[in-house]
Design a protein around this motif. Structure first.
Motif, mmCIF file in Angstrom:
data_model
loop_
_atom_site.group_PDB
_atom_site.id
_atom_site.type_symbol
_atom_site.label_atom_id
_atom_site.label_comp_id
_atom_site.label_asym_id
_atom_site.label_seq_id
_atom_site.Cartn_x
_atom_site.Cartn_y
_atom_site.Cartn_z
ATOM 1 N N GLU A 66 0.832 -1.206 0.000
ATOM 2 C CA GLU A 66 0.000 0.000 0.000
ATOM 3 C C GLU A 66 0.861 1.249 0.000
ATOM 4 O OE1 GLU A 66 -2.638 -0.192 3.298
ATOM 5 O OE2 GLU A 66 -3.726 -1.966 2.576
ATOM 6 N N GLU A 67 1.888 1.247 0.856
ATOM 7 C CA GLU A 67 2.753 2.426 0.957
ATOM 8 C C GLU A 67 3.539 2.644 -0.326
ATOM 9 O OE1 GLU A 67 5.093 1.609 4.390
ATOM 10 O OE2 GLU A 67 3.506 2.167 5.816
ATOM 11 N N LEU B 275 3.299 5.953 -2.882
ATOM 12 C CA LEU B 275 4.454 6.804 -3.170
ATOM 13 C C LEU B 275 4.441 7.336 -4.602
ATOM 14 C CD1 LEU B 275 7.353 4.903 -1.364
ATOM 15 C CD2 LEU B 275 6.616 7.242 -0.914
ATOM 16 N N ARG B 276 3.709 6.644 -5.491
ATOM 17 C CA ARG B 276 3.647 7.126 -6.882
ATOM 18 C C ARG B 276 3.027 8.512 -6.981
ATOM 19 N NH1 ARG B 276 0.842 1.938 -9.814
ATOM 20 N NH2 ARG B 276 2.160 0.286 -8.926
ATOM 21 N N LYS B 277 2.189 8.857 -5.986
ATOM 22 C CA LYS B 277 1.533 10.170 -6.014
ATOM 23 C C LYS B 277 2.455 11.276 -5.505
ATOM 24 C CE LYS B 277 -3.086 8.180 -5.309
ATOM 25 N NZ LYS B 277 -4.286 8.142 -4.423
ATOM 26 N N THR B 278 3.337 10.931 -4.578
ATOM 27 C CA THR B 278 4.234 11.951 -4.027
ATOM 28 C C THR B 278 5.523 12.076 -4.831
ATOM 29 O OG1 THR B 278 5.114 10.291 -2.495
ATOM 30 C CG2 THR B 278 3.331 11.689 -1.688
ATOM 31 N N VAL B 279 6.006 10.957 -5.376
ATOM 32 C CA VAL B 279 7.190 10.974 -6.246
ATOM 33 C C VAL B 279 6.805 10.249 -7.528
ATOM 34 C CG1 VAL B 279 9.629 10.390 -6.475
ATOM 35 C CG2 VAL B 279 8.676 10.841 -4.209
ATOM 36 N N ARG B 280 6.320 10.976 -8.492
ATOM 37 C CA ARG B 280 5.847 10.360 -9.730
ATOM 38 C C ARG B 280 7.011 9.693 -10.462
ATOM 39 N NH1 ARG B 280 0.708 11.586 -10.593
ATOM 40 N NH2 ARG B 280 -0.198 13.395 -9.527
ATOM 41 N N ALA C 109 14.928 13.201 -7.220
ATOM 42 C CA ALA C 109 13.797 12.705 -6.438
ATOM 43 C C ALA C 109 14.031 11.260 -6.008
ATOM 44 C CB ALA C 109 12.523 12.794 -7.272
ATOM 45 N N VAL C 110 13.712 10.955 -4.756
ATOM 46 C CA VAL C 110 13.790 9.584 -4.246
ATOM 47 C C VAL C 110 12.542 9.281 -3.427
ATOM 48 C CG1 VAL C 110 16.312 9.462 -4.195
ATOM 49 C CG2 VAL C 110 15.083 10.329 -2.202
ATOM 50 N N THR C 111 12.241 8.000 -3.306
ATOM 51 C CA THR C 111 11.042 7.581 -2.585
ATOM 52 C C THR C 111 11.245 7.537 -1.077
ATOM 53 O OG1 THR C 111 11.703 5.260 -2.819
ATOM 54 C CG2 THR C 111 10.238 6.180 -4.510
ATOM 55 N N ALA D 173 5.836 -2.425 -5.517
ATOM 56 C CA ALA D 173 4.558 -1.728 -5.687
ATOM 57 C C ALA D 173 4.763 -0.362 -6.327
ATOM 58 C CB ALA D 173 3.867 -1.578 -4.334
ATOM 59 N N TYR D 174 5.828 0.313 -5.950
ATOM 60 C CA TYR D 174 6.105 1.621 -6.546
ATOM 61 C C TYR D 174 6.432 1.478 -8.034
ATOM 62 C CZ TYR D 174 8.392 6.004 -7.691
ATOM 63 O OH TYR D 174 8.743 7.189 -8.303
ATOM 64 N N LEU D 175 7.225 0.495 -8.386
ATOM 65 C CA LEU D 175 7.630 0.311 -9.781
ATOM 66 C C LEU D 175 6.447 0.004 -10.686
ATOM 67 C CD1 LEU D 175 10.822 -1.874 -9.208
ATOM 68 C CD2 LEU D 175 10.775 0.506 -9.968
ATOM 69 N N GLY D 176 5.495 -0.822 -10.186
ATOM 70 C CA GLY D 176 4.376 -1.227 -11.018
ATOM 71 C C GLY D 176 4.804 -2.216 -12.080
#
Length: 501
Positions: free
Chosen positions: A54-55, A59-64, A126-128, A466-469
């Motif tokens: 979930e987290e 993160l995709r919304k805060t660090v696209r 930018a970093v997550t 999850a961030y990578l998709g």
């Protein structure tokens, strides 16, 4: 002693300025030791897979992910080449021309030695916020073949001079950019280079998703056994990596063992094993007369070696101390290593066990602060040699059983850190000057899979996955970044050539 209280650690009474500085250093040392011990005792928080997924997605919304592909030169980006010359202030002066010669060979050679520049640039990106045990210098030349303790050929990261906990993004960006620069060096077209970079990014994403689905212990057990991989024709391997070039590299790695090192590097003189002189690349201790060139008091070379080996021995697990005790020193020499490492203090020590045909050749290499430290934080270890070896042990699945570290003074009395490993232990790396475009694609994917494994072992693999998709967003970003930063590297390389000329 209460290490959390500043007042309990402060010196009492007036002190001279020098004494005050020493006292403050002692205070800092005690605090650091206390912090390190607490971390050892408390351990690391347990990762909850559902929450991490979930987290990571949030993160995709805060660090696209498209932000990962952006490289813009900041208005205050100056002195990039000065960072290279600043490194050289602590290096052996007579080897600086060798370093410049190797770095000036190509933009790719320069890139390999310019981690200090790229790290400063990456620190502005930018970093997550997800941290791993970063390699710190994950370009494609720092991956390769070596023998596991079971004497199987495995593929893994093989350079850890800069390792430190840090953002996972820095490693994958350095890897993808190295693929682009290597492709340019080989004369490949923009389309061909893009294919190779994209293969690396996609392999990293795909592998991270695989590791997210695996159990934690299974992730740690996983490794890339090359002999098994090539023997099993049904096994899934990165595209085009099963090439004759890779097989030849494996064959050379098998032959690159300690017996061959003994034949190539030593000779028999009056019944004694001596290292063959080949200055400035290999200079036996017996020929070093200037402490500035040796990095040690050459008049006390035997004393130095004895101290170094005694200290190194204590860094090994107890059962391996028994192993090292069975060997006796024959000779030692200064040896030039790598591209970016040229000028650091590095020696080889030839030892014999049960006669000349039972050799052991150790490499003792200087370890300084990681280039990541100004931006990712200080190492938890006091000794930089230990930082390197502890990082290697956690990243690699199977490694050299004789890795260790040592901290000893140089001829000026200044404390120096080193790490120790076997010089040749069936090590091999792909000849990147001969790879075809298809081979570069496969090799880039193999390196990225290996990097993903290192990150999955030491970071939150579920959050990263999850961030990578599973789409192309991250691969698109890495392709854009690699091309843009390769352009920057070319500019820096030309500036470097002008500076040294």
């Amino acid at each position: 002693m209460n290490t959390d209280s500043d007042t309990s650690l402060q010196p009492a009474g007036p002190l001279s300025q020098a004494a005050a500085v020493r006292a403050q250093r002692a205070v800092s040392l005690v605090k650091k030791i206390g912090s390190s011990i607490r971390k050892e005792v408390e351990g690391t928080p347990k990762i909850d897979r559902s929450r991490s997924l979930e987290e990571g997605k949030a993160l995709r919304k805060t660090v696209r992910r498209r932000e990962m592909g952006v490289w813009e030169v900041s208005h205050d980006r100056k002195g990039s080449i000065d960072l290279i010359f600043e490194q050289e202030k602590t290096r052996l002066p007579d080897l600086i021309p060798v370093r410049h010669e190797r770095m000036s060979a190509s933009a790719f050679a320069f890139y390999r030695a310019a981690a200090v520049i790229m790290t400063r640039d990456l620190a502005q990106s930018a970093v997550t916020g997800i941290r791993v045990q970063a390699c710190g210098d994950a370009h494609i030349s720092n991956f390769g073949i070596f023998a596991s303790p079971e004497r199987r050929l495995v593929f893994d990261i093989n350079d850890f001079d800069e390792t430190l906990p840090g953002p996972w993004e820095w490693d994958i960006k350095r890897l993808c950019t190295s693929v682009e620069i290597c492709g340019r060096d080989r004369g490949f077209s923009p389309e061909q280079r893009e294919q190779a970079v994209r293969a690396a990014a996609q392999s990293y994403c795909r592998s991270m998703h695989t590791y997210s689905e695996m159990g934690t212990l299974d992730v740690w057990y996983d490794h890339m056994d090359l002999e098994k991989m090539f023997a099993d024709t049904s096994a899934e391997t990165p595209a085009d990596i099963s090439t004759s070039l890779m097989r030849k590299t494996m064959e050379k790695a098998i032959q690159k063992n300690r017996s061959r090192a003994l034949d190539r590097l030593t000779e028999q003189v009056d019944g004694h094993t001596r290292i063959i002189s080949n200055p400035p690349l290999i200079v036996p201790f017996r020929e070093l007369s200037n402490p500035e060139e040796a990095g040690i008091d050459v008049g006390k070379a035997s004393e130095f070696l004895g101290l170094a080996l005694r200290q190194y021995r204590l860094s090994l697990p107890k059962e391996r101390r028994y192993l090292i005790d069975q060997y006796t020193v024959c000779d030692a020499a200064r040896k030039v290593v790598g591209v970016g490492s040229v000028g650091t203090r590095a020696w080889i020590i030839v030892l014999e066990g049960d006669g000349r045909h039972d050799p052991l050749i150790l490499q003792v290499k200087e370890a300084g602060p990681s280039v990541l430290e100004p931006y990712a934080g200080k190492s938890e270890y006091l000794e930089h040699g230990r930082r390197v070896i502890e990082g290697q042990r956690v990243i690699q699945t199977a490694g050299d059983i004789l890795t260790g570290w040592v901290r000893i003074p140089d001829f000026k009395g200044q404390v120096m850190d080193y790490y120790v490993r076997q010089l040749w232990d069936s090590k091999g790396s792909l000849d990147l000057e001969k790879v075809s475009q298809e081979e570069l694609i496969g090799y880039a994917a193999l390196c990225a899979q290996t990097l993903a494994h290192a990150h999955a072992k030491t970071g939150d693999r579920h959050a990263i996955a999850a961030y990578l998709g599973k789409g192309n967003a991250f691969a698109d970003a890495m392709t854009a970044f690699a091309g843009a930063y390769a352009d920057q590297n070319q500019i820096d390389y030309e500036m470097f050539l002008n500076a040294i000329n």
